[in-house]
Design a protein around this motif. Structure first.
Motif, PDB file in Angstrom:
ATOM      1  N   PHE A 105       9.465  -4.041  -3.338  1.00  0.00           N
ATOM      2  CA  PHE A 105      10.256  -2.972  -3.952  1.00  0.00           C
ATOM      3  C   PHE A 105      11.742  -3.117  -3.632  1.00  0.00           C
ATOM      4  N   GLN A 106      12.062  -3.522  -2.407  1.00  0.00           N
ATOM      5  CA  GLN A 106      13.461  -3.672  -2.000  1.00  0.00           C
ATOM      6  C   GLN A 106      14.046  -5.040  -2.347  1.00  0.00           C
ATOM      7  N   GLY A 107      13.231  -5.953  -2.863  1.00  0.00           N
ATOM      8  CA  GLY A 107      13.741  -7.232  -3.332  1.00  0.00           C
ATOM      9  C   GLY A 107      13.438  -8.432  -2.467  1.00  0.00           C
ATOM     10  N   GLN A 108      12.827  -8.245  -1.294  1.00  0.00           N
ATOM     11  CA  GLN A 108      12.464  -9.390  -0.456  1.00  0.00           C
ATOM     12  C   GLN A 108      11.144 -10.006  -0.946  1.00  0.00           C
ATOM     13  N   PHE A 109      10.865 -11.215  -0.443  1.00  0.00           N
ATOM     14  CA  PHE A 109       9.659 -11.936  -0.844  1.00  0.00           C
ATOM     15  C   PHE A 109       8.706 -12.079   0.336  1.00  0.00           C
ATOM     16  N   GLN A 122     -10.884  -1.461   2.599  1.00  0.00           N
ATOM     17  CA  GLN A 122     -10.634  -0.462   1.550  1.00  0.00           C
ATOM     18  C   GLN A 122      -9.245   0.171   1.711  1.00  0.00           C
ATOM     19  N   LYS A 123      -8.288  -0.674   2.088  1.00  0.00           N
ATOM     20  CA  LYS A 123      -6.898  -0.269   2.235  1.00  0.00           C
ATOM     21  C   LYS A 123      -6.014  -1.206   1.407  1.00  0.00           C
ATOM     22  N   TYR A 124      -4.816  -0.717   1.057  1.00  0.00           N
ATOM     23  CA  TYR A 124      -3.903  -1.499   0.238  1.00  0.00           C
ATOM     24  C   TYR A 124      -2.910  -2.274   1.096  1.00  0.00           C
ATOM     25  N   VAL A 125      -2.579  -3.481   0.627  1.00  0.00           N
ATOM     26  CA  VAL A 125      -1.517  -4.275   1.238  1.00  0.00           C
ATOM     27  C   VAL A 125      -0.196  -3.554   1.003  1.00  0.00           C
ATOM     28  N   SER A 126       0.616  -3.427   2.059  1.00  0.00           N
ATOM     29  CA  SER A 126       1.844  -2.634   1.962  1.00  0.00           C
ATOM     30  C   SER A 126       2.998  -3.342   2.656  1.00  0.00           C
ATOM     31  N   SER A 127       4.133  -3.422   1.974  1.00  0.00           N
ATOM     32  CA  SER A 127       5.354  -3.935   2.611  1.00  0.00           C
ATOM     33  C   SER A 127       6.069  -2.744   3.225  1.00  0.00           C
ATOM     34  N   GLU A 128       6.080  -2.688   4.526  1.00  0.00           N
ATOM     35  CA  GLU A 128       6.632  -1.532   5.233  1.00  0.00           C
ATOM     36  C   GLU A 128       8.093  -1.297   4.843  1.00  0.00           C
ATOM     37  N   ASN A 129       8.397  -0.033   4.559  1.00  0.00           N
ATOM     38  CA  ASN A 129       9.745   0.374   4.169  1.00  0.00           C
ATOM     39  C   ASN A 129      10.181  -0.246   2.843  1.00  0.00           C
ATOM     40  N   GLY A 130       9.203  -0.737   2.080  1.00  0.00           N
ATOM     41  CA  GLY A 130       9.519  -1.335   0.786  1.00  0.00           C
ATOM     42  C   GLY A 130      10.010  -2.761   0.875  1.00  0.00           C
ATOM     43  N   GLY A 131      10.010  -3.355   2.056  1.00  0.00           N
ATOM     44  CA  GLY A 131      10.471  -4.729   2.244  1.00  0.00           C
ATOM     45  C   GLY A 131      11.383  -4.854   3.438  1.00  0.00           C
ATOM     46  N   ASP A 188       5.888 -13.219 -15.396  1.00  0.00           N
ATOM     47  CA  ASP A 188       6.972 -12.800 -14.510  1.00  0.00           C
ATOM     48  C   ASP A 188       7.234 -11.309 -14.680  1.00  0.00           C
ATOM     49  N   GLY A 189       7.357 -10.620 -13.549  1.00  0.00           N
ATOM     50  CA  GLY A 189       7.639  -9.193 -13.583  1.00  0.00           C
ATOM     51  C   GLY A 189       6.419  -8.300 -13.596  1.00  0.00           C
ATOM     52  N   THR A 190       5.232  -8.880 -13.763  1.00  0.00           N
ATOM     53  CA  THR A 190       4.014  -8.076 -13.705  1.00  0.00           C
ATOM     54  C   THR A 190       3.895  -7.440 -12.322  1.00  0.00           C
ATOM     55  N   GLU A 191       3.558  -6.162 -12.281  1.00  0.00           N
ATOM     56  CA  GLU A 191       3.430  -5.442 -11.017  1.00  0.00           C
ATOM     57  C   GLU A 191       1.964  -5.393 -10.609  1.00  0.00           C
ATOM     58  N   VAL A 192       1.676  -5.880  -9.400  1.00  0.00           N
ATOM     59  CA  VAL A 192       0.299  -5.957  -8.923  1.00  0.00           C
ATOM     60  C   VAL A 192       0.160  -5.255  -7.568  1.00  0.00           C
ATOM     61  N   GLN A 193      -1.061  -4.845  -7.283  1.00  0.00           N
ATOM     62  CA  GLN A 193      -1.409  -4.247  -5.995  1.00  0.00           C
ATOM     63  C   GLN A 193      -2.682  -4.928  -5.487  1.00  0.00           C
ATOM     64  N   ASP A 235      -4.050   4.167   1.998  1.00  0.00           N
ATOM     65  CA  ASP A 235      -5.196   4.632   1.209  1.00  0.00           C
ATOM     66  C   ASP A 235      -4.896   4.672  -0.277  1.00  0.00           C
ATOM     67  N   MET A 236      -3.645   4.951  -0.653  1.00  0.00           N
ATOM     68  CA  MET A 236      -3.243   5.057  -2.056  1.00  0.00           C
ATOM     69  C   MET A 236      -2.021   4.167  -2.306  1.00  0.00           C
ATOM     70  N   PRO A 237      -1.953   3.504  -3.446  1.00  0.00           N
ATOM     71  CA  PRO A 237      -0.813   2.622  -3.720  1.00  0.00           C
ATOM     72  C   PRO A 237       0.379   3.375  -4.295  1.00  0.00           C
ATOM     73  N   SER A 238       1.569   2.975  -3.874  1.00  0.00           N
ATOM     74  CA  SER A 238       2.814   3.491  -4.427  1.00  0.00           C
ATOM     75  C   SER A 238       3.793   2.323  -4.512  1.00  0.00           C
ATOM     76  N   SER A 239       5.082   2.605  -4.417  1.00  0.00           N
ATOM     77  CA  SER A 239       6.070   1.538  -4.595  1.00  0.00           C
ATOM     78  C   SER A 239       6.003   0.488  -3.491  1.00  0.00           C
ATOM     79  N   TRP A 240       5.731   0.886  -2.236  1.00  0.00           N
ATOM     80  CA  TRP A 240       5.676  -0.089  -1.146  1.00  0.00           C
ATOM     81  C   TRP A 240       4.469  -1.003  -1.271  1.00  0.00           C
ATOM     82  N   GLU A 241       3.452  -0.560  -1.995  1.00  0.00           N
ATOM     83  CA  GLU A 241       2.214  -1.333  -2.152  1.00  0.00           C
ATOM     84  C   GLU A 241       2.194  -2.107  -3.474  1.00  0.00           C
ATOM     85  N   THR A 242       3.314  -2.126  -4.160  1.00  0.00           N
ATOM     86  CA  THR A 242       3.406  -2.800  -5.460  1.00  0.00           C
ATOM     87  C   THR A 242       4.333  -4.000  -5.342  1.00  0.00           C
ATOM     88  N   PHE A 243       3.872  -5.151  -5.864  1.00  0.00           N
ATOM     89  CA  PHE A 243       4.627  -6.405  -5.781  1.00  0.00           C
ATOM     90  C   PHE A 243       4.868  -6.948  -7.186  1.00  0.00           C
TER      91      PHE A 243
END
Length: 533
Positions: free
Chosen positions: A118-122, A77-86, A65-70, A95-103
């Motif tokens: 990042f914003q708390g939604q699932f 060759q693109k990252y999964v991204s939650s738009e606007n952080g959720g 629990d709490g492990t951060e994955v991308q 192309d590059m992972p940041s907070s929106w691409e981290t779950f």
């Protein structure tokens, strides 16, 4: 005449000693004026870095629990991204992972997970297989099965068995038409573990499952701290232990899932051992419901801080009531610490002060003399904000935590720099707070460790001697973190047995004041016994 004068001087000397002793004494302590304590960290509140072997047998132990994955699509060759952080769509177009691409993972089993943005939604999906990050809380629709390959390629399916894929329009959908292989296809992703730093009670219990976790924790609690440890502490001049506990102790023996019962019995044992060896106990609420700082030692599930809500604060006050009512009359109780290390970034000061005042009143309902200890906020916060908050009228203590770690200012400091920092910064702060008419000061956590590379034993001895010299000035006392630790310099017992931490060299202000009186009084006495002709 000379004899009378000498008697007067010795009477004056004794009176001064009593004045200094009373001014610096802590009520109820046997044989010493102030607290000289050791924390029993990692015992009743788990911290994986203190004893990493506790987590060795968890399957998929790098996905707690709490492990951060991308996730990176092997075809796009693109990252999964939650738009606007959720709260919006989920695309596969970065192309590059940041907070929106981290779950953040919420672990359901070793192969089933929920993914928090990042914003708390699932992550969730609709009947057409369209994946979004819009669910406020997880349910079966937000639960996904994750299959791993040895090279960290993964397939993800929903509860209906449909595979998630990166569509040609750069969207994440749950509609891959067949069972994918591990070659380059739209349903195969590379999983990157960005962070796996949380190893607390929640991760252990949920990782093993109830039955195995109960077995692991019983063995740990029975053996990590024992009566022999209290004997060791007593023989080395320690008069108090600070015992971190979690909020679920108030529901023992059947706390809410996934927490495991047994900490209350262990705490009862600690009080019995303390009484047998004339040691006092400080109960420290280290982990509050919802987590007050998002760290593993606050039993956070995923690194977020949810404590500052009316519901969680009410639950926390009930825990304080439980602890105060159970131990107020026990002769080994010295004090109760209402909350450990609330975060300055996520816990508003007014909410914290209100909680501290209510907690103080609860403790006072059961004990007129037990010390009520309030911890400063960690982060960018001045301890004076707690010191001058007028929380209660009697036996109030403010807890400061002093580490020459965890801040960039210590990264390039030398041995001399660290020692000078203790004298110039810490000593100055202690003198300023001690001089005010307010609560007592407690260095509730400190350690003989730093960032200096290739330090010699002599360097560590000097650092420890410096800290003892300064922290002995605290009007309530100090407490070393912690009794036992896989990392040697954090381990109090190892430091003592290897003569790294030399408690006998700690020079207390009481002793210093006493010596000053001696230096003044003895020559006077000698003058009266042998006056100049």
């Amino acid at each position: 005449m000379e004899l009378k004068s000498c008697k007067w001087v010795f009477t004056f000397l004794l009176s001064c000693c009593l004045i200094f002793s009373v001014a610096c004494s802590v009520e109820g302590l046997p044989g010493d004026s102030k607290v000289r304590a050791v924390n029993l960290g990692g015992w009743l509140v788990v911290e994986g870095w203190i004893k990493p072997s506790l987590f060795d047998e968890i399957p998929n132990g790098d996905m707690l629990d709490g492990t951060e994955v991308q996730f990176k699509s092997v075809t796009l060759q693109k990252y999964v991204s939650s738009e606007n952080g959720g709260g919006m769509n989920v695309s596969v177009d970065k192309d590059m992972p940041s907070s929106w691409e981290t779950f953040r993972l919420w672990r359901v089993s070793e192969t089933k997970f929920q993914f928090r943005t990042f914003q708390g939604q699932f992550l969730t999906y609709d009947d057409e297989g369209f994946v979004s990050a819009t669910a406020q809380s997880p349910s079966p629709t937000e639960t996904f099965y994750l299959e791993r390959n040895i090279d960290n390629r993964v397939h993800i399916t929903n509860k209906d068995g449909n595979y998630l894929q990166a569509s040609s329009s750069n969207q994440l959908t749950a509609d891959y038409p067949e069972i994918p292989g591990w070659d380059d296809n739209a349903a195969t992703f590379e999983m990157i573990i960005a962070s796996n730093k949380l190893h607390g009670d929640y991760q252990l219990a949920n990782g093993y499952g109830h039955d195995k976790a109960k077995e692991i924790l019983k063995t740990h609690r029975d053996g990590f701290v024992t009566e022999q440890d209290f004997d060791f502490l007593y023989r080395h001049g320690i008069n108090t232990v600070r015992i971190p506990v979690g909020w679920w102790i108030a529901s023992d023996p059947n706390p809410p899932a996934p927490f495991i019962g047994g900490t209350l019995n262990a705490l009862d044992n600690a009080f019995s051992w303390a009484q047998a060896y004339n040691i006092k106990c400080i109960i420290d609420l280290h982990a509050a419901p919802g987590s007050q700082n998002g760290m593993e030692h606050s039993a956070s599930r995923d690194g977020t801080t949810g404590w500052p809500t009316s519901l969680h604060i009410s639950q926390t006050l009930n825990v304080i009531k439980f602890l105060a009512s159970r131990y107020a009359e026990h002769p080994a109780l010295l004090g109760i610490e209402l909350l450990n290390e609330p975060s300055a970034w996520t816990v508003p000061l007014d909410i914290l002060i209100s909680y501290y005042r209510q907690g103080y009143q609860i403790v006072r309902k059961y004990s007129p003399t037990a010390y009520v200890i309030v911890c400063q906020r960690i982060g960018d916060a001045d301890p004076i904000e707690i010191f001058q908050a007028n929380i209660g009228s009697t036996n109030i203590v403010v807890d400061l935590h002093y580490y020459n770690l965890f801040d960039t200012i210590f990264v390039n400091m030398s041995t001399v720099d660290n020692i000078q920092f203790i004298y110039k910064s810490r000593e100055t702060q202690l003198q300023a707070l001690n001089s005010r008419n307010g609560p007592l000061i407690f260095i509730g956590e400190w350690v003989n460790e730093w960032n200096v590379i290739n330090s010699s034993s002599a360097d560590y001895q000097d650092f420890g001697r410096t800290q003892l010299d300064v922290y002995n000035m605290a009007s309530f006392g100090w407490s070393y973190w912690t009794l036992k630790n896989d990392r040697h310099h954090w381990d109090f017992e190892w430091n003592i047995r290897n003569n790294i931490l030399q408690l006998a060299n700690g020079f207390s202000p009481v002793r210093q004041s006493f010596n000053a009186v001696l230096l003044f009084a003895l020559p006077c006495c000698c003058f009266f016994l042998h006056p100049l002709q």
